[in-house]
Design a protein around this motif. Structure first.
Motif, PDB file in Angstrom:
ATOM      1  N   GLU A  73      77.339  98.613  40.155  1.00  0.00           N
ATOM      2  CA  GLU A  73      77.646  98.332  38.374  1.00  0.00           C
ATOM      3  C   GLU A  73      75.880  98.168  37.236  1.00  0.00           C
ATOM      4  N   LEU A 102      85.666  98.707  43.358  1.00  0.00           N
ATOM      5  CA  LEU A 102      85.978  99.298  42.354  1.00  0.00           C
ATOM      6  C   LEU A 102      86.096  99.063  41.543  1.00  0.00           C
ATOM      7  N   ARG A 103      86.447  97.226  41.202  1.00  0.00           N
ATOM      8  CA  ARG A 103      86.654  96.510  40.220  1.00  0.00           C
ATOM      9  C   ARG A 103      84.947  96.910  39.140  1.00  0.00           C
ATOM     10  N   ALA A 104      84.200  97.120  40.158  1.00  0.00           N
ATOM     11  CA  ALA A 104      82.733  97.563  39.632  1.00  0.00           C
ATOM     12  C   ALA A 104      82.855  98.685  39.163  1.00  0.00           C
ATOM     13  N   GLY A 105      82.950  99.797  39.634  1.00  0.00           N
ATOM     14  CA  GLY A 105      84.114 101.305  39.136  1.00  0.00           C
ATOM     15  C   GLY A 105      83.107 101.724  39.827  1.00  0.00           C
ATOM     16  N   THR A 138      95.300 103.764  46.207  1.00  0.00           N
ATOM     17  CA  THR A 138      94.942 102.481  45.241  1.00  0.00           C
ATOM     18  C   THR A 138      95.354 101.541  44.983  1.00  0.00           C
ATOM     19  N   GLY A 156      87.754  89.492  36.247  1.00  0.00           N
ATOM     20  CA  GLY A 156      87.668  90.370  35.561  1.00  0.00           C
ATOM     21  C   GLY A 156      87.984  91.109  34.763  1.00  0.00           C
ATOM     22  N   LEU A 209      86.089 101.253  30.930  1.00  0.00           N
ATOM     23  CA  LEU A 209      86.160 101.510  32.139  1.00  0.00           C
ATOM     24  C   LEU A 209      85.512 102.746  32.335  1.00  0.00           C
ATOM     25  N   SER A 211      86.145 104.601  35.832  1.00  0.00           N
ATOM     26  CA  SER A 211      86.429 105.358  36.633  1.00  0.00           C
ATOM     27  C   SER A 211      88.612 104.827  36.117  1.00  0.00           C
ATOM     28  N   GLN A 214      88.604 102.046  38.509  1.00  0.00           N
ATOM     29  CA  GLN A 214      88.192 100.281  37.545  1.00  0.00           C
ATOM     30  C   GLN A 214      89.756 100.424  36.559  1.00  0.00           C
ATOM     31  N   VAL A 217      92.600  98.765  38.780  1.00  0.00           N
ATOM     32  CA  VAL A 217      91.929  96.945  38.975  1.00  0.00           C
ATOM     33  C   VAL A 217      92.868  96.431  37.368  1.00  0.00           C
ATOM     34  N   ALA A 218      91.729  96.852  36.489  1.00  0.00           N
ATOM     35  CA  ALA A 218      92.460  96.428  35.082  1.00  0.00           C
ATOM     36  C   ALA A 218      93.912  96.113  34.323  1.00  0.00           C
TER      37      ALA A 218
END
Length: 231
Positions: A73, A102-105, A138, A156, A209, A211, A214, A217-218
């Motif tokens: 992050e 993954l959430r972090a990018g 993913t 998130g 975001l 990536s 990411q 995830v969103a």
């Protein structure tokens, strides 16, 4: 890649010195690779990433002090354009820490028991802008953890966060969350791949975001895509 300027610049991060040294030695011996630094923890990784601006960061997750997730992050938040691609090294392919990364990018993840050629191929792939695994993989990973909480209530991204998007941007993000490629989204919406890319880039910029993973995830955490639904 034969010239220095074309080499893929890699930062290796792992608290276990034998693993870190082994990975670094493998990369140094490979044509087209340059190791710009080695970090033993997350804090050192953040400092070295800012100093050397690597193309790829090989990031361990579980480290004392600042974790690989927090370091990811920090690195991506403070990175100049183009931001480095973070490739997470992990022991378990469905580890909850991988989801957090993954959430972090992070651009993808690689198991630590992967062979040398797999590692080199992974570094080359993410440096070129690809994800390390298919979008459907993913999606399966994210669904496994998104099921644990109601849509729009996770840490998130709240459901209301998508209000900044246009209708078309939301639709492109939804299809991205379903695991479709840009070509697949273009076919679904009857628009060009270039237009898909424009809408997705705008949506990612509005949501902060960095990536495609990411973005997936969103889509789940906001409730735009519901785990187990056909989309």
């Amino acid at each position: 890649m034969t010239g220095k300027q074309e080499d893929i610049r890699v930062l290796v991060v792992d608290d276990q010195i034998l693993i870190r040294a082994g990975v670094a030695a493998l990369l140094r011996a490979a044509p087209g690779m340059e190791v710009v630094g080695e970090a033993a923890d997350g804090e050192e990784a953040v400092v070295l990433a800012a100093a050397h601006r690597p193309d790829v960061v090989l990031m361990d997750i579980r480290m004392p002090g600042m974790s690989g997730i927090a370091a990811t992050e920090r690195i991506l938040e403070g990175a100049a354009d183009p931001a480095p691609r973070v490739l997470v090294l992990t022991t378990f392919d469905l580890d909850e820490y991988v989801y957090a990364a993954l959430r972090a990018g992070a651009a993808g993840f690689l198991l630590k028991d992967a062979g040398p050629q797999r590692l080199l191929a992974a570094v080359t792939a993410v440096a070129g802008g690809d994800t390390l695994f298919a979008p459907t993989v993913t999606r399966r990973l994210i669904e496994a953890f998104a099921r644990r909480q109601p849509p729009g209530t996770g840490p998130g991204r709240p459901a209301g966060a998508l209000e900044v998007l246009t209708g078309r941007e939301r639709e492109v993000l939804r299809l991205t969350g379903r695991g479709l490629s840009n070509a697949g989204i273009a076919d679904e919406l009857v628009i060009s791949e270039a237009t898909v890319k424009t809408h997705l880039n705008r949506a990612m910029a509005k949501l902060g975001l960095c990536s495609r993973a990411q973005a997936v995830v969103a889509a789940y955490e906001s409730g735009l895509v519901v785990p187990g639904s056909p989309g």
